[in-house]
Design an enzyme around this catalytic site. Structure first.
Site, PDB file in Angstrom:
ATOM      1  N   ASP A  62      46.401  39.102  40.724  1.00  0.00           N
ATOM      2  CA  ASP A  62      46.137  40.523  40.820  1.00  0.00           C
ATOM      3  C   ASP A  62      44.996  40.904  39.867  1.00  0.00           C
ATOM      4  OD1 ASP A  62      47.092  43.172  41.853  1.00  0.00           O
ATOM      5  OD2 ASP A  62      47.400  43.549  39.715  1.00  0.00           O
ATOM      6  N   GLU A  82      36.526  45.204  43.155  1.00  0.00           N
ATOM      7  CA  GLU A  82      35.167  45.727  43.232  1.00  0.00           C
ATOM      8  C   GLU A  82      34.816  45.919  44.696  1.00  0.00           C
ATOM      9  OE1 GLU A  82      32.846  47.018  41.719  1.00  0.00           O
ATOM     10  OE2 GLU A  82      32.953  46.528  39.599  1.00  0.00           O
TER      11      GLU A  82
END
Length: 540
Positions: A199, A267
């Site tokens: 994660d 991102e």
């Protein structure tokens, strides 16, 4: 020998919502184990379990209070061992969600760290003094609203939390923290786990000089709960030290056989591709990485092509992992519904397209049934961002509602108790027991089997054809086998001229006479051929 994960289909299980066997309304390990044959017969190669570790559940398990304990909500360590054993007997690998960047504020490490400035774990978390006016040390934002810093009066300092206040960030600049984290990972590998989904893999390190981020250079994408887009996030994540930690983690996994690590890169755009390339380069870092590129609202041929080609160019040594849905975004048949003839037709199109991509494929529980996003009212919500910002933000509960097994059973067979999120009629109508020979479930089985039987789809390199919207077309080639995959992303019929020598095989909803390929709205086809197969869109 080719690693198992390179062309695998990975099935994500959201444990709270898969199967509840003890009647408390929350899914559990026993329920998952009982339902593993469903995943095996689907044709998947592995299961990814979202967090099952000890947690106060402020963020549904992504706030871990003990890395080496199973939360009683889900069961016991013995039941976990039994799940692993059963999965392996069925030919399934098992990976777990490892949330390493932060813990719960109830973790014993944080409890000790906050006591004083000089205790043994004082430097295990990211602590900083207030600025002279008492404000936070940097301008960094939390993903769940407000600043990424919380003042702790017991310690007399701010601590960093990229997510909830209850999720303090670990200080990976401290080697003792890295040693402790690696030891927790080793604990699960020793129990037979086959790998990790990491994660927020680019959030482990922060800038030690605590420099504030500059404003975003491009036009910001602003959400009510997430102001990250207004900054160029160069100091609060994706620091160069991350690579050294990933090397240590890879060195650990290399001590075991057939382990896989896939990192979630938090991102978007070109920066995500660059990070994925850096994190998967060579043989000493991650096995593969993925971003939210295909989990976005954009559904165009140009976007999908740019995702794949961007990875090819930005991560030439890397290995991609593609998925359309997961526990953090609206289900894709709802998210992209403006492009759908109808839900079932669109579910077939997207399944065929996903299974034709090069790399590892991820599917999210219920996707194989054509499940749509569940409509919820405020009183039914549990997701922190939605509770704070409703109705501007609907949150993630709509994609996390329980799996549906039997249409007419209580809660569609998920639980005999009141489920933690409701099961509603539109979802129950698509239960497993309603999926007949011509169903979405049957199609998923067929298209996964088609992928597995094709060397081109499993191993072939990808070369796109530069056709205009709404057609996505590309060739997968091994050198000895060529297959061109053609998809109509619109609701309007499209006609394509095909050079002689191609044969249509496998699942499709097109008509082909040897020279003209007619695709209905959301139509698709697979063509085998020798050499190149330049396609053109025709008017008739």
């Amino acid at each position: 020998m080719r690693e198992w994960w390179r062309d695998a289909v990975v099935y994500q299980i959201y444990p709270r919502s898969f199967q509840d066997d003890n009647g408390d309304g929350v899914g559990d390990l026993a329920g998952i184990t009982r339902r593993l044959p469903h995943i095996a017969t689907l044709g998947a190669d592995a299961v990814w379990l979202s967090p099952i570790f000890m947690s106060p559940q402020k963020d549904m398990g992504y706030d871990i209070s003990d890395y080496t304990a199973i939360d009683p909500l889900f069961g016991t360590l013995e039941e976990f061992d039994h799940l692993i054993e059963t999965a392996h007997k069925l030919g399934l690998k098992v990976i777990t969600d490892q949330v390493l960047s932060h813990t719960s504020n109830l973790h014993e490490w944080f409890r000790e760290s906050r006591i004083s400035r000089d205790n043994a774990k004082a430097d295990w978390y990211v602590w900083a003094d207030p600025l002279p006016d008492g404000s936070p040390p940097t301008n960094w934002h939390s993903h769940f609203g407000g600043p990424a810093w919380e003042f702790d009066p017991q310690r007399g300092k701010y601590y960093l939390h990229n997510f909830l206040i209850e999720q303090p960030d670990l200080n990976f600049h401290n080697p003792d923290v890295i040693d402790a984290i690696l030891e927790t990972c080793k604990f699960w590998l020793d129990r037979g786990l086959d790998g990790f989904r990491l994660d927020t893999v680019n959030y482990y390190f922060h800038d030690q000089n605590l420099r504030s981020n500059p404003a975003a250079q491009a036009a910001p994408h602003v959400m009510a709960t997430d102001l990250y887009g207004m900054q160029d996030n160069i100091y609060n994540k994706t620091r160069p030290e991350n690579l050294d930690f990933l090397r240590k983690l890879r060195a650990l996994t290399d001590q075991y056989d057939d382990i896989m690590m896939v990192g979630e890169v938090g991102e978007g755009g070109n920066r995500a591709t660059r990070i994925m390339g850096e994190y998967t380069a060579g043989s000493g870092l991650l096995h593969m990485a993925y971003s939210f590129a295909m989990l976005s609202d954009t559904f165009t041929a140009d976007h999908l092509r740019s995702c794949v080609e961007g990875f090819q160019q930005g991560a030439p040594d890397g290995h991609p992992y593609w998925s359309f849905s997961n526990h953090d975004v609206f289900r894709h048949v709802t998210r992209w519904s403006d492009h759908a003839v109808d839900t079932d037709t669109f579910a077939r199109l997207t399944a065929a397209m996903l299974m034709s991509f090069e790399g590892t494929i991820g599917i999210y529980q219920g996707e194989e049934l054509g499940l749509t996003e569940t409509e919820l009212v405020y009183e039914e919500l549990t997701d922190p961002p939605a509770l704070r910002y409703w109705p501007g933000i609907k949150g993630r509960d709509g994609c996390r509602t329980p799996m549906v097994w039997e249409k007419d059973a209580p809660n569609a067979g998920f639980s005999t108790g009141k489920p933690w999120l409701p099961v509603k009629p539109p979802q129950a109508a698509k239960a497993v027991d309603q999926q007949g020979p011509d169903s979405i479930l049957a199609f998923y089985k067929d298209v996964i089997a088609f992928r597995k039987a094709s060397d081109a789809l499993r191993h072939g390199k990808t070369q796109f054809q530069q056709l205009p919207e709404p057609i996505l077309a590309f060739m997968r080639s091994t050198g000895t086998q060529n297959m061109t995959c053609v998809f109509n992303l619109s609701t309007d019929p499209q006609n394509i001229t095909v050079p002689a020598g191609a044969t249509m095989i496998g699942p499709n909803n097109a008509t082909y006479d040897g020279s003209n390929l007619s695709l209905p709205g959301n139509g698709f086809a697979f063509l085998t051929h020798d050499g190149d197969l330049p396609l053109t869109i025709s008017d008739t």
